[in-house]
Design an enzyme around this catalytic site. Structure first.
Site, PDB file in Angstrom:
ATOM      1  N   LYS A  48      84.176  66.252 -30.015  1.00  0.00           N
ATOM      2  CA  LYS A  48      85.648  65.594 -29.814  1.00  0.00           C
ATOM      3  C   LYS A  48      85.753  65.670 -28.399  1.00  0.00           C
ATOM      4  O   LYS A  48      86.107  64.570 -27.614  1.00  0.00           O
ATOM      5  CB  LYS A  48      86.515  66.378 -30.529  1.00  0.00           C
ATOM      6  CG  LYS A  48      87.985  65.800 -30.208  1.00  0.00           C
ATOM      7  CD  LYS A  48      88.967  66.121 -31.276  1.00  0.00           C
ATOM      8  CE  LYS A  48      89.455  67.544 -31.389  1.00  0.00           C
ATOM      9  NZ  LYS A  48      90.392  67.756 -30.405  1.00  0.00           N
TER      10      LYS A  48
ATOM     11  N   ARG B 149      86.200  63.284 -22.913  1.00  0.00           N
ATOM     12  CA  ARG B 149      85.626  63.315 -21.315  1.00  0.00           C
ATOM     13  C   ARG B 149      84.731  61.997 -21.114  1.00  0.00           C
ATOM     14  O   ARG B 149      84.903  61.398 -20.243  1.00  0.00           O
ATOM     15  CB  ARG B 149      84.831  64.509 -21.113  1.00  0.00           C
ATOM     16  CG  ARG B 149      85.946  65.694 -20.925  1.00  0.00           C
ATOM     17  CD  ARG B 149      85.112  67.104 -21.235  1.00  0.00           C
ATOM     18  NE  ARG B 149      86.026  68.127 -21.120  1.00  0.00           N
ATOM     19  CZ  ARG B 149      86.715  68.798 -22.043  1.00  0.00           C
ATOM     20  NH1 ARG B 149      86.730  68.024 -23.051  1.00  0.00           N
ATOM     21  NH2 ARG B 149      87.626  69.609 -21.707  1.00  0.00           N
TER      22      ARG B 149
ATOM     23  N   ARG C 195     104.319  70.044 -27.698  1.00  0.00           N
ATOM     24  CA  ARG C 195     103.307  70.913 -26.949  1.00  0.00           C
ATOM     25  C   ARG C 195     103.571  71.150 -25.491  1.00  0.00           C
ATOM     26  O   ARG C 195     104.175  70.183 -24.888  1.00  0.00           O
ATOM     27  CB  ARG C 195     101.926  70.419 -27.366  1.00  0.00           C
ATOM     28  CG  ARG C 195     101.673  70.578 -28.791  1.00  0.00           C
ATOM     29  CD  ARG C 195     100.370  69.969 -29.217  1.00  0.00           C
ATOM     30  NE  ARG C 195      99.281  70.802 -28.618  1.00  0.00           N
ATOM     31  CZ  ARG C 195      97.907  70.730 -28.779  1.00  0.00           C
ATOM     32  NH1 ARG C 195      97.468  69.588 -29.402  1.00  0.00           N
ATOM     33  NH2 ARG C 195      96.967  71.469 -28.352  1.00  0.00           N
TER      34      ARG C 195
ATOM     35  N   ASP D   6      88.891  77.033 -31.244  1.00  0.00           N
ATOM     36  CA  ASP D   6      89.124  75.859 -32.459  1.00  0.00           C
ATOM     37  C   ASP D   6      88.651  76.524 -33.852  1.00  0.00           C
ATOM     38  O   ASP D   6      89.117  75.830 -34.769  1.00  0.00           O
ATOM     39  CB  ASP D   6      88.521  74.847 -32.034  1.00  0.00           C
ATOM     40  CG  ASP D   6      89.409  74.020 -31.025  1.00  0.00           C
ATOM     41  OD1 ASP D   6      90.530  74.417 -30.640  1.00  0.00           O
ATOM     42  OD2 ASP D   6      88.825  72.969 -30.219  1.00  0.00           O
TER      43      ASP D   6
ATOM     44  N   LYS E 157      99.142  75.001 -30.608  1.00  0.00           N
ATOM     45  CA  LYS E 157      98.128  73.964 -31.013  1.00  0.00           C
ATOM     46  C   LYS E 157      98.841  72.953 -31.743  1.00  0.00           C
ATOM     47  O   LYS E 157      99.984  72.698 -31.563  1.00  0.00           O
ATOM     48  CB  LYS E 157      97.040  74.532 -31.698  1.00  0.00           C
ATOM     49  CG  LYS E 157      96.248  75.696 -31.006  1.00  0.00           C
ATOM     50  CD  LYS E 157      95.408  74.967 -29.915  1.00  0.00           C
ATOM     51  CE  LYS E 157      94.547  75.790 -29.080  1.00  0.00           C
ATOM     52  NZ  LYS E 157      94.061  74.962 -28.038  1.00  0.00           N
TER      53      LYS E 157
HETATM   54  C1  S3P Z   1      89.897  71.054 -25.652  1.00  0.00           C
HETATM   55  C2  S3P Z   1      90.262  72.246 -25.208  1.00  0.00           C
HETATM   56  C3  S3P Z   1      90.938  73.506 -26.175  1.00  0.00           C
HETATM   57  C4  S3P Z   1      90.685  73.127 -27.536  1.00  0.00           C
HETATM   58  C5  S3P Z   1      90.873  71.494 -28.014  1.00  0.00           C
HETATM   59  C6  S3P Z   1      89.728  70.765 -27.107  1.00  0.00           C
HETATM   60  C7  S3P Z   1      89.026  70.408 -24.811  1.00  0.00           C
HETATM   61  O1  S3P Z   1      92.360  73.273 -25.990  1.00  0.00           O
HETATM   62  O2  S3P Z   1      91.557  73.667 -28.646  1.00  0.00           O
HETATM   63  O3  S3P Z   1      90.733  71.319 -29.204  1.00  0.00           O
HETATM   64  O4  S3P Z   1      88.310  69.478 -25.105  1.00  0.00           O
HETATM   65  O5  S3P Z   1      89.194  70.561 -23.566  1.00  0.00           O
HETATM   66  P1  S3P Z   1      92.987  74.409 -24.892  1.00  0.00           P
HETATM   67  O6  S3P Z   1      92.285  73.904 -23.604  1.00  0.00           O
HETATM   68  O7  S3P Z   1      94.342  73.830 -24.840  1.00  0.00           O
HETATM   69  O8  S3P Z   1      92.522  75.569 -25.303  1.00  0.00           O
END
Ligand code: S3P
Length: 427
Positions: free
Chosen positions: A13, A18, A113, A310, A337
């Site tokens: 994901k 990205r 959020r 996660d 979250k």
């Molecule tokens: C992610 C960063 C994490 C993660 C999310 C995906 C990312 O969040 O929990 O599922 O792809 O940069 P946080 O940066 O808020 O910790």
């Protein structure tokens, strides 16, 4: 219940978001294979289309083509980011480098959020927001107008790959240097790795500053996305709790900033082997082999949290089946979250008969031998749903997850894969 077979996890994901966004800024046609096709990934593709970047439909097994001009176009509609915090925060970074106004919103969960963690540093760089009293807004919906950015040096309030990625993306889109420092533990480093592959200088100083210089150039690319280790984690959990069998999960990303949960599980006594078979997107990929067996309580330190953020729901349900007590320190970030994951985790663990308490920002789970029985309230949080579905593998378990469909946010077909590996019939 036996858990056995050989399966693949859906595309990563974090990398899918990205790569879609970077392809949207790279002049020409990029191609992605193995991209995640979940609801969150579709949110990113959807907003890109509204920014004038044609993206072919995200369908399982189909390559994705992204045709970009190098800059986004002013959107004529509100950019709806669905449930996806990563889409929102990374996109805000790129939009900060564009001289037009764009409005972003999201679903009920995303609108709760915190966003000031990105809007405040972006405002420092020169982005403008429509906020009350000129303050950087903390919630969606919000409007941003970017362009004319200056450099930034910023200490993040929490270790977060979304904040870090947002600010590095702002440096990229605005063509300015950006330095960021994370307070405790290192979050996933996909953005840094990808930017380096395009010739951008991203270096770490002895004092822990990550320094980005706009020295590179985005070019269209053709990449294959590895499987998502965070999705694979749920299958690992199911295989560990099984009464027998053995599971192989192939082609998953093994980036060390994502595999913290494997190190914790090893400490808990789990029998897992991870073998690197190659590289994809400049990151290690490989296969996991998991066998069931007893596990023991452990302490997960504050430093370890960003590397397994996660996987805490999954680790917490496993801790409920371990011998002894497990402490997860400094997990307050879970409150913001997709749900208040910390509160929901403790509540649901107790609802299925396990012992769990929240003491300040520490989650404490006491393992128990009696089978988990009871209802689980997900509030639409995909990782809560999948973690508790995993508990259903335990002999004698009767765990009723109120909404397993929300798994489609990150793991389309989760229920089918679980049925395949457990040999369970459809409901
Ligand atoms: C992610 C960063 C994490 C993660 C999310 C995906 C990312 O969040 O929990 O599922 O792809 O940069 P946080 O940066 O808020 O910790």
């Amino acid at each position: 219940m036996l858990v056995q077979g050989n399966v693949a996890a859906p595309g990563d994901k974090s990398l899918t978001h990205r790569l879609l966004l970077l392809a949207g800024m790279a002049p020409g046609r990029s191609r992605l294979q193995g991209a995640l096709t979940s609801l969150d990934a579709r949110s990113t593709a959807k907003v890109l289309r509204l920014l004038g970047v044609p993206v072919t439909p995200l369908r399982p097994g189909k390559e994705v083509l992204i045709s970009a001009r190098g800059r986004f176009e002013r959107p004529r509609q509100i950019l709806h980011c669905g449930n996806s915090g990563t889409t929102t925060r990374l996109l805000l970074g790129l939009l900060a480098g564009h001289d037009f106004r764009a409005t972003l919103t999201g679903d009920n969960s995303l609108r709760k959020r915190p966003m000031r963690r990105v809007t405040e540093p972006l405002a420092r760089m020169g982005a403008q927001f429509d906020g009350k009293g000129g303050e950087a807004p903390d919630r969606l919906p919000l409007a941003i107008r970017g362009g004319g950015l200056h450099s930034l040096e910023w200490e993040l309030p929490v270790s977060s790959a979304q904040i870090k990625g947002c600010l590095l993306f702002a440096g990229l889109a605005g063509g300015v240097p950006v330095s960021v420092r994370e307070p405790s533990g290192r979050s996933r480093d996909h953005t840094e790795r990808l930017l380096r592959s395009f010739g951008y200088r991203v270096e770490e100083s002895a004092e822990g500053w990550l320094q980005f210089e706009p020295t590179g150039k985005l070019e269209p690319f053709d990449l294959e996305v590895p499987g998502d280790i965070s999705s694979a984690a749920f299958l690992v959990g199911a295989a560990l709790l099984a009464t027998g069998g053995g599971l192989a999960i192939t082609g998953v990303g093994l980036n060390p900033t994502r595999t913290g949960f494997l190190r914790v599980l090893e400490r808990m006594g789990a029998r897992i082997t991870a073998i690197q078979t190659g590289e994809r997107c400049g990151e290690p990929v490989g296969d996991l082999q998991v066998r069931p067996g007893p596990i023991y309580g452990t302490t997960v330190t504050a430093e370890e949290i960003p590397g397994l953020i996660d996987e805490i729901p999954l680790l917490a349900v496993l801790a409920a089946r371990a011998m002894g007590r497990t402490h997860f320190h400094q997990v307050g970030e879970l409150r913001v979250k997709e749900s208040d994951r910390l509160g929901l985790l403790a509540e649901n663990l107790r609802a299925v008969g396990a012992l769990a308490t929240v003491e300040g920002d520490t989650l404490v789970v006491q393992g128990k031998r009696t089978p988990p029985v009871g209802p689980v309230r997900t509030e639409g949080d995909h990782r809560i749903a999948m973690a508790f579905a995993v508990l259903g593998v335990v002999e004698g378990a009767q765990v009723r997850v109120d909404d397993l469909e929300c798994a489609a946010v990150s793991f389309p077909g989760f229920d089918e894969v679980m049925r395949q590996v457990t040999g369970r019939r459809g409901r």
